[in-house]
Design an enzyme around this catalytic site. Structure first.
Site, PDB file in Angstrom:
ATOM      1  N   SER A 145       0.867  -1.186   0.000  1.00 30.84           N
ATOM      2  CA  SER A 145       0.000   0.000   0.000  1.00 30.84           C
ATOM      3  C   SER A 145       0.896   1.225   0.000  1.00 30.84           C
ATOM      4  CB  SER A 145      -0.864   0.016   1.268  1.00 30.84           C
ATOM      5  OG  SER A 145      -1.356   1.322   1.511  1.00 30.84           O
ATOM      6  N   TYR A 158      -0.998  -0.578  10.428  1.00 30.34           N
ATOM      7  CA  TYR A 158      -1.202  -0.974   9.021  1.00 30.34           C
ATOM      8  C   TYR A 158       0.063  -0.677   8.213  1.00 30.34           C
ATOM      9  CZ  TYR A 158      -3.511  -1.031   4.408  1.00 30.34           C
ATOM     10  OH  TYR A 158      -3.857  -1.304   3.104  1.00 30.34           O
TER      11      TYR A 158
HETATM   12  N1  LIG Z   1      -8.679  -0.733  -0.616  1.00 30.13           N
HETATM   13  C1  LIG Z   1      -7.601   0.068  -0.600  1.00 30.13           C
HETATM   14  O1  LIG Z   1      -7.693   1.312  -0.635  1.00 30.13           O
HETATM   15  C2  LIG Z   1      -6.226  -0.549  -0.573  1.00 30.13           C
HETATM   16  C3  LIG Z   1      -5.145   0.266  -0.951  1.00 30.13           C
HETATM   17  C4  LIG Z   1      -3.870  -0.269  -0.928  1.00 30.13           C
HETATM   18  C5  LIG Z   1      -3.675  -1.581  -0.535  1.00 30.13           C
HETATM   19  N2  LIG Z   1      -4.751  -2.345  -0.177  1.00 30.13           N
HETATM   20  C6  LIG Z   1      -4.481  -3.724   0.232  1.00 30.13           C
HETATM   21  O2  LIG Z   1      -5.027  -4.594  -0.726  1.00 30.13           O
HETATM   22  C7  LIG Z   1      -5.378  -5.839  -0.117  1.00 30.13           C
HETATM   23  C8  LIG Z   1      -6.836  -6.136  -0.444  1.00 30.13           C
HETATM   24  O3  LIG Z   1      -7.626  -5.099   0.097  1.00 30.13           O
HETATM   25  P1  LIG Z   1      -9.134  -4.852  -0.364  1.00 30.13           P
HETATM   26  O4  LIG Z   1      -9.324  -3.392  -0.347  1.00 30.13           O
HETATM   27  O5  LIG Z   1      -9.452  -5.649  -1.575  1.00 30.13           O
HETATM   28  O6  LIG Z   1      -9.899  -5.442   0.930  1.00 30.13           O
HETATM   29  P2  LIG Z   1     -11.324  -6.194   1.041  1.00 30.13           P
HETATM   30  O7  LIG Z   1     -12.243  -5.712  -0.003  1.00 30.13           O
HETATM   31  O8  LIG Z   1     -11.704  -6.040   2.474  1.00 30.13           O
HETATM   32  O9  LIG Z   1     -10.950  -7.731   0.740  1.00 30.13           O
HETATM   33  C9  LIG Z   1     -10.040  -8.390   1.557  1.00 30.13           C
HETATM   34  C10 LIG Z   1      -9.995  -9.851   1.189  1.00 30.13           C
HETATM   35  O10 LIG Z   1      -9.040 -10.478   2.059  1.00 30.13           O
HETATM   36  C11 LIG Z   1      -9.648 -11.603   2.660  1.00 30.13           C
HETATM   37  N3  LIG Z   1      -9.076 -11.887   3.979  1.00 30.13           N
HETATM   38  C12 LIG Z   1      -9.107 -11.117   5.085  1.00 30.13           C
HETATM   39  N4  LIG Z   1      -8.521 -11.755   6.106  1.00 30.13           N
HETATM   40  C13 LIG Z   1      -8.109 -12.957   5.622  1.00 30.13           C
HETATM   41  C14 LIG Z   1      -7.456 -14.078   6.199  1.00 30.13           C
HETATM   42  N5  LIG Z   1      -7.099 -14.109   7.496  1.00 30.13           N
HETATM   43  N6  LIG Z   1      -7.176 -15.144   5.407  1.00 30.13           N
HETATM   44  C15 LIG Z   1      -7.538 -15.139   4.105  1.00 30.13           C
HETATM   45  N7  LIG Z   1      -8.169 -14.127   3.512  1.00 30.13           N
HETATM   46  C16 LIG Z   1      -8.462 -13.041   4.266  1.00 30.13           C
HETATM   47  C17 LIG Z   1     -11.129 -11.245   2.746  1.00 30.13           C
HETATM   48  O11 LIG Z   1     -11.960 -12.391   2.817  1.00 30.13           O
HETATM   49  P3  LIG Z   1     -12.446 -13.062   4.204  1.00 30.13           P
HETATM   50  O12 LIG Z   1     -12.730 -11.944   5.160  1.00 30.13           O
HETATM   51  O13 LIG Z   1     -13.636 -13.851   3.782  1.00 30.13           O
HETATM   52  O14 LIG Z   1     -11.311 -13.929   4.632  1.00 30.13           O
HETATM   53  C18 LIG Z   1     -11.317 -10.555   1.405  1.00 30.13           C
HETATM   54  O15 LIG Z   1     -11.535 -11.503   0.392  1.00 30.13           O
HETATM   55  C19 LIG Z   1      -5.127  -5.642   1.388  1.00 30.13           C
HETATM   56  O16 LIG Z   1      -3.857  -6.159   1.706  1.00 30.13           O
HETATM   57  C20 LIG Z   1      -5.114  -4.147   1.540  1.00 30.13           C
HETATM   58  O17 LIG Z   1      -4.332  -3.760   2.633  1.00 30.13           O
HETATM   59  C21 LIG Z   1      -6.020  -1.873  -0.197  1.00 30.13           C
END
Ligand SMILES: NC(=O)c1ccc[n+]([C@@H]2O[C@H](COP(=O)([O-])OP(=O)(O)OC[C@H]3O[C@@H](n4cnc5c(N)ncnc54)[C@H](OP(=O)(O)O)[C@@H]3O)[C@@H](O)[C@H]2O)c1
Length: 242
Positions: A145, A158
């Protein structure tokens, strides 16, 4: 965008494991990899989400997995090998975020982010090494991120997890260079995903990146010829990091 699934598709014949594939960024990457011809192993904790995503992918294998559980991660890779015979790509997009000032948090508030975003991603990387090194081929894409490099108040723990995975990826890339396995970090700014649903007062979601934008960047990292490696790719909303 649907693509042909013929032998000429960029990821035809390749097997990708995508963690966090149930929602958001992981889901978009899994769908896009599928459209580019890959067989995709979908991993996250919620089986119903994975089943929904699998319906849109020609060759998908659902393996409900908690990446904070080392044995479950080993089972995930074993299942991928059993069902599809190889592992060419790993994307670690499983992640959680809980924001708040350090002074108002307890150490326990940090635990799930450290366990999933950092340790979980490290365990996933380690688990795919035996098949990738045996093939002398593989691409690991860790989703970090922009918080890894720019301070955002309220995001201390984070940020530790994201800066940590950047450092881990750099060292792992060095260790695996001779073995034909490349390691890169994808560093997005804010992306409009369900992650923001529970975060009060977040940035304007309409100005964020779309998950599909991040998926395009992941395809670029995965489809470069073996002689080239994109080790750090920062992708921001054109309007700024928000
Ligand atoms: N959204 C942003 O602005 C942003 C920006 C930069 C980086 N990121 C990073 O991108 C990645 C994805 O984020 P996102 O925004 O797509 O989040 P999201 O929409 O909340 O999706 C997160 C995914 O991770 C899974 N997950 C969570 N805990 C888990 C565990 N213990 N084991 C296996 N799977 C797990 C969730 O499924 P379950 O809960 O069903 O397990 C879900 O499928 C993260 O690392 C986040 O930090 C996000």
């Amino acid at each position: 965008m649907e693509r042909g699934h013929g032998a000429s598709a960029p990821l035809a014949g390749q097997v990708a494991i995508v963690t966090g594939a149930g929602r958001g960024i992981g889901r978009a990457i899994a769908e896009r990899f599928g459209a580019e011809g890959a067989a995709v192993v979908l991993a996250s904790r919620t089986a119903a989400d994975l089943d929904r995503v699998a319906k849109g992918i020609e060759r998908a294998v659902v393996v409900p997995t908690d990446v904070a559980d080392d044995a479950a991660v080993e089972r995930l890779v074993a299942r991928a090998l059993e069902r599809l015979g190889r592992v060419d790509i790993l994307v670690t997009a499983a992640g959680v975020a809980a924001f708040g000032p350090v002074a108002q948090q307890t150490p326990r508030d940090w635990d799930s982010m450290l366990a999933v975003n950092l340790r979980g991603a490290m365990v996933c990387c380690r688990a795919v090494l035996p098949p990738m090194l045996a093939q002398r081929r593989g691409t690991i894409i860790n989703v970090a991120s922009i918080a890894a490099s720019r301070p955002i108040a309220g995001a201390a723990a984070y940020t530790v997890t994201k800066a940590g995975i950047v450092g881990f990826s750099r060292v792992l890339a060095e260790e695996l260079r001779a073995g034909g396995v490349r390691v890169g970090v994808l560093v997005p700014g804010a992306v409009d995903t369900p992650l923001w649903d529970t975060i009060p007062g977040g940035p304007d979601r309409a100005r964020m990146l779309r998950p599909e934008d991040v998926a395009r960047a992941a395809v670029l990292m995965a489809t470069l010829p073996p002689g080239a490696t994109l080790e750090e790719l920062t992708l921001l909303p054109a309007g700024g990091i928000l």
